[in-house]
Design an enzyme around this catalytic site. Structure first.
Site, PDB file in Angstrom:
ATOM      1  N   GLN A 114       8.256  84.721  58.591  1.00  0.00           N
ATOM      2  CA  GLN A 114       6.969  85.213  58.084  1.00  0.00           C
ATOM      3  C   GLN A 114       6.604  86.622  58.579  1.00  0.00           C
ATOM      4  OE1 GLN A 114       3.380  82.475  57.726  1.00  0.00           O
ATOM      5  NE2 GLN A 114       2.758  83.697  59.465  1.00  0.00           N
ATOM      6  N   GLU A 124      -0.761  90.635  55.347  1.00  0.00           N
ATOM      7  CA  GLU A 124      -1.212  91.170  56.637  1.00  0.00           C
ATOM      8  C   GLU A 124      -0.874  92.643  56.793  1.00  0.00           C
ATOM      9  OE1 GLU A 124       0.222  88.592  59.725  1.00  0.00           O
ATOM     10  OE2 GLU A 124      -1.277  87.066  59.262  1.00  0.00           O
ATOM     11  N   GLU A 168       6.998  83.545  68.015  1.00  0.00           N
ATOM     12  CA  GLU A 168       5.913  82.602  67.691  1.00  0.00           C
ATOM     13  C   GLU A 168       6.424  81.546  66.720  1.00  0.00           C
ATOM     14  OE1 GLU A 168       2.299  84.672  66.572  1.00  0.00           O
ATOM     15  OE2 GLU A 168       1.734  83.052  65.203  1.00  0.00           O
ATOM     16  N   ARG A 225      -6.255  86.177  61.143  1.00  0.00           N
ATOM     17  CA  ARG A 225      -5.681  85.298  60.126  1.00  0.00           C
ATOM     18  C   ARG A 225      -5.145  86.190  59.013  1.00  0.00           C
ATOM     19  NH1 ARG A 225      -6.759  79.799  61.106  1.00  0.00           N
ATOM     20  NH2 ARG A 225      -4.777  79.760  59.980  1.00  0.00           N
ATOM     21  N   SER A 226      -4.359  85.580  58.130  1.00  0.00           N
ATOM     22  CA  SER A 226      -3.807  86.409  57.047  1.00  0.00           C
ATOM     23  C   SER A 226      -4.893  86.862  56.066  1.00  0.00           C
ATOM     24  CB  SER A 226      -2.675  85.681  56.335  1.00  0.00           C
ATOM     25  OG  SER A 226      -3.069  84.385  55.965  1.00  0.00           O
TER      26      SER A 226
HETATM   27  P1  PGA Z   1      -2.334  82.298  58.661  1.00  0.00           P
HETATM   28  O1  PGA Z   1      -1.049  82.546  59.551  1.00  0.00           O
HETATM   29  O2  PGA Z   1      -1.881  82.575  57.259  1.00  0.00           O
HETATM   30  O3  PGA Z   1      -2.596  80.826  58.865  1.00  0.00           O
HETATM   31  O4  PGA Z   1      -3.443  83.141  59.120  1.00  0.00           O
HETATM   32  C1  PGA Z   1      -0.819  83.606  60.352  1.00  0.00           C
HETATM   33  C2  PGA Z   1       0.134  83.156  61.410  1.00  0.00           C
HETATM   34  O5  PGA Z   1       0.946  82.233  61.189  1.00  0.00           O
HETATM   35  O6  PGA Z   1       0.106  83.687  62.514  1.00  0.00           O
HETATM   36 ZN    ZN Z   2       1.735  82.189  63.381  1.00  0.00          ZN
END
Ligand code: PGA
Ligand code: ZN
Length: 404
Positions: free
Chosen positions: A157, A200, A277, A358-359
């Site tokens: 990701q 992001e 992560e 968050r994204s």
């Molecule tokens: P999210 O993920 O889309 O849930 O904000 C971001 C992440 O995995 O750090």
């Molecule tokens: Zn994450």
């Protein structure tokens, strides 16, 4: 007493154009605080619900009918009372009735109003006992996107620049430099392709997983040479997203859990990763522990979906030795009180914390105060895009206020 005289909630949009909520809290003195709550896309199974089943409209209706009247008269200095009231009114373990985003917006807006009233920056109101506001986080900057945040990109990701300096001006500039150089290199490699950026703000390009880590690693080395700062590659695999029927399913390969442990160890060794992560599924406490035993001395192993900022889940991870770091996202757990309980547990157990966006974000800077008030090891907030830069700019302001 800093009595709450008005509490409102309204609908705004996040950076993906999806509706979310913002809260406005006004105190008797006239001091006010406003805060919006972000939303995830690769959400953890154990997060609180961002919204009730009827979405933002139901969140607003419920707030106006039941929550606002019950907040009036509370003391904004008493975070536990406000956040406790939100839990009481909700009555579920997962904010399923009020919505975790309502809880986040109210909790943060109340803290902002209180900080305004007593004339201090927000981080001071949140500060843990050992924190003096002079320790600044590394920038955990997402430079290349894949997974759920970038259609057509790699399965992993996030390809991250982990940039460290005591001075935020330097670490922020270094992360931006990595992002910029990756963009230049992608334009050189794909001159005819319309390149874009993911949710992001990291680049999206038709790269395989290893090609993408290689590119990131080369660019981090270049920026390290230029700046003489500690700038190293990192990854957020968000592995729960491609863990299907017991296997990690990449476009290029399928691995069983033992194979995934070996693959990730190989990535750490080959590329010198300093930040890792969610390399495993969100229930894989044991595989996390195996990896932390083997590479935890040279890289941060960070649980995001594994812990969802929840103190009980983190306690299990501490017990099993699952990681040496925890990602902190306020709206995964609802309120600041819940969040800071998890931070305190991590601190007491010697785990690093990484404060995270968050994204789907709101263009506000309060997250930087959470990072500084908790002396976080990292601030993960993306590199480009107004909603990401808002947090980096706030960190720069906090740095300047202390002469950094
Ligand atoms: P999210 O993920 O889309 O849930 O904000 C971001 C992440 O995995 O750090
Ligand atoms: Zn994450």
């Amino acid at each position: 007493m800093s009595r709450i005289t008005s509490a409102e909630i309204d609908s705004i949009y996040d950076s993906r154009g999806r509706p979310t909520v913002e809260a406005t809290i006004v105190l008797e003195s006239g001091a006010r605080g406003r805060a919006g709550a972000p939303s995830g896309a690769s959400t953890g199974a154990h997060e609180v619900a961002a919204f009730p089943p009827g979405g933002v409209p139901e969140a607003i209706r419920t707030f106006r009918a039941r929550v606002a009247p019950a907040l009036l008269g509370l003391d904004a200095a008493d975070r536990a009372a406000i956040d406790g009231r939100l839990h009481e009114l909700d009555g579920t373990p997962s904010f399923g009735h009020l919505g975790g985003n309502t809880a986040t917006a109210v909790s943060v807006a109340s803290a902002i109003a209180y900080a305004e009233e007593i004339g201090v920056p927000l981080w001071k109101v949140l500060a843990r006992p050992h924190v003096d506001g002079r320790v600044f986080p590394a920038i955990v900057g997402n430079c290349l996107n894949g997974g759920r945040h970038a259609i057509g990109g790699p399965d992993i990701q996030e390809f991250i620049a982990f940039a460290e300096s005591a001075r935020p001006e330097e670490s922020v500039a270094a992360a931006i430099r990595v992002h910029g150089l990756i963009g230049e290199e992608l334009h050189r490699r794909f001159p005819k392709l319309a390149l874009g950026r993911g949710d992001e703000g990291g680049w999206v390009a038709p790269l395989g997983n290893l090609e993408a880590v290689e590119l990131l690693t080369e660019v981090c080395a270049r920026v390290r040479d230029e700046t003489h700062l500690s700038v190293h590659p990192g990854l957020d695999l968000a592995a729960s997203e491609f863990f299907v029927e017991g296997k990690y399913r990449y476009k290029e390969q399928t691995l069983d859990p033992a194979g995934q442990v070996g693959f990730v160890e190989h990535l750490v060794d080959r590329f010198g990763l300093r930040y890792l992560e969610d390399p495993f599924d969100q229930e894989a406490f044991d595989d996390f522990a195996a990896l932390t035993r083997s590479v935890g001395g040279r890289t941060l192993v960070v649980g995001d979906d594994l812990y969802v900022t929840n103190a009980e889940r983190l306690a299990q991870g501490i017990e099993q030795g699952s990681s040496n770091a925890v990602l902190i996202k306020v709206n995964q757990v609802g309120t600041l009180t819940d969040t800071l309980r998890t931070v305190d547990l991590a601190d007491a157990s010697g785990l690093a914390t990484v404060t995270s966006h968050r994204s789907g974000e709101v263009p506000e800077g309060w997250l930087a105060h959470v990072a500084v008030g908790t002396a976080a090891r990292g601030l993960k907030c993306g590199v480009l895009g107004g909603e990401r830069v808002a947090k980096l700019n706030e960190l720069l302001r906090l740095g300047r206020a202390t002469g950094r």
